[in-house]
Design a protein around this motif. Structure first.
Motif, PDB file in Angstrom:
ATOM      1  N   TRP A 179      17.175  38.376  33.407  1.00  0.00           N
ATOM      2  CA  TRP A 179      16.731  39.372  33.812  1.00  0.00           C
ATOM      3  C   TRP A 179      16.960  40.421  32.797  1.00  0.00           C
ATOM      4  CZ3 TRP A 179      18.792  44.686  35.747  1.00  0.00           C
ATOM      5  CH2 TRP A 179      18.022  45.388  35.676  1.00  0.00           C
ATOM      6  N   ILE A 180      17.777  40.891  31.786  1.00  0.00           N
ATOM      7  CA  ILE A 180      18.351  41.643  31.054  1.00  0.00           C
ATOM      8  C   ILE A 180      17.673  40.947  29.979  1.00  0.00           C
ATOM      9  CG2 ILE A 180      19.805  42.694  32.598  1.00  0.00           C
ATOM     10  CD1 ILE A 180      22.330  42.489  30.641  1.00  0.00           C
ATOM     11  N   GLY A 181      17.773  39.878  29.727  1.00  0.00           N
ATOM     12  CA  GLY A 181      16.952  38.608  28.736  1.00  0.00           C
ATOM     13  C   GLY A 181      18.228  38.176  27.995  1.00  0.00           C
ATOM     14  N   VAL A 182      19.471  38.079  27.956  1.00  0.00           N
ATOM     15  CA  VAL A 182      20.475  37.551  26.633  1.00  0.00           C
ATOM     16  C   VAL A 182      20.853  35.973  27.827  1.00  0.00           C
ATOM     17  CG1 VAL A 182      21.499  40.598  26.583  1.00  0.00           C
ATOM     18  CG2 VAL A 182      22.373  38.565  28.830  1.00  0.00           C
ATOM     19  N   ALA A 183      20.095  35.291  28.600  1.00  0.00           N
ATOM     20  CA  ALA A 183      20.471  34.033  28.725  1.00  0.00           C
ATOM     21  C   ALA A 183      20.254  32.506  27.825  1.00  0.00           C
ATOM     22  CB  ALA A 183      19.917  33.975  30.326  1.00  0.00           C
ATOM     23  N   ASP A 184      19.752  32.827  26.921  1.00  0.00           N
ATOM     24  CA  ASP A 184      19.617  32.073  25.802  1.00  0.00           C
ATOM     25  C   ASP A 184      19.520  32.824  24.721  1.00  0.00           C
ATOM     26  OD1 ASP A 184      19.767  29.470  27.810  1.00  0.00           O
ATOM     27  OD2 ASP A 184      17.769  30.250  27.720  1.00  0.00           O
ATOM     28  N   ILE A 187      27.292  31.260  21.338  1.00  0.00           N
ATOM     29  CA  ILE A 187      28.489  30.890  22.918  1.00  0.00           C
ATOM     30  C   ILE A 187      26.878  32.338  23.184  1.00  0.00           C
ATOM     31  CG2 ILE A 187      30.303  31.338  23.777  1.00  0.00           C
ATOM     32  CD1 ILE A 187      31.702  30.297  21.235  1.00  0.00           C
ATOM     33  N   ASP A 188      27.034  31.985  24.038  1.00  0.00           N
ATOM     34  CA  ASP A 188      26.622  33.599  25.572  1.00  0.00           C
ATOM     35  C   ASP A 188      27.686  33.988  25.970  1.00  0.00           C
ATOM     36  OD1 ASP A 188      23.820  32.516  24.783  1.00  0.00           O
ATOM     37  OD2 ASP A 188      24.203  31.311  26.272  1.00  0.00           O
ATOM     38  N   TRP A 189      28.272  34.988  25.273  1.00  0.00           N
ATOM     39  CA  TRP A 189      29.149  35.280  25.453  1.00  0.00           C
ATOM     40  C   TRP A 189      29.099  36.831  26.416  1.00  0.00           C
ATOM     41  CZ3 TRP A 189      34.033  33.822  25.033  1.00  0.00           C
ATOM     42  CH2 TRP A 189      33.848  33.161  23.633  1.00  0.00           C
TER      43      TRP A 189
END
Length: 92
Positions: free
Chosen positions: A49-54, A58-60
């Motif tokens: 939703w906030i645009g940080v999924a990918d 590393i997806d910290w």
């Protein structure tokens, strides 16, 4: 294979959430794992939703959101478990 990863991630996040929460939790391991899975799914949804999924690497942020969701749901699961166990013990 994705269900297996969901269970593993939920288990690990649930245990970390139990370690973060103060005091002793009395809920069983299967409920901790289930709450960890739900928290992980919620964290993924918020990350998308906030645009940080990918992101690259590393997806910290996504992992922290998953952990926050797991902490929230392990806490709520513990409260529900205590309420259910408390009401069943009073009637017996």
């Amino acid at each position: 294979m994705s269900w297996l990863w969901a269970i593993i991630v939920g288990f690990v996040l649930g245990l970390i959430a139990k370690a973060i929460l103060p005091g002793k939790q009395h809920q069983p391991l299967w409920l901790t794992t289930l709450m960890g899975i739900i928290g992980s799914v919620l964290g993924n949804a918020v990350a998308a939703w906030i645009g940080v999924a990918d992101t690259r690497g590393i997806d910290w942020t996504r992992h922290l959101l998953q952990l926050a969701g797991a902490v929230l749901f392990v806490f709520l699961g513990e409260m529900a478990y205590k309420a259910m166990r408390g009401s069943s013990r009073q009637t017996t």
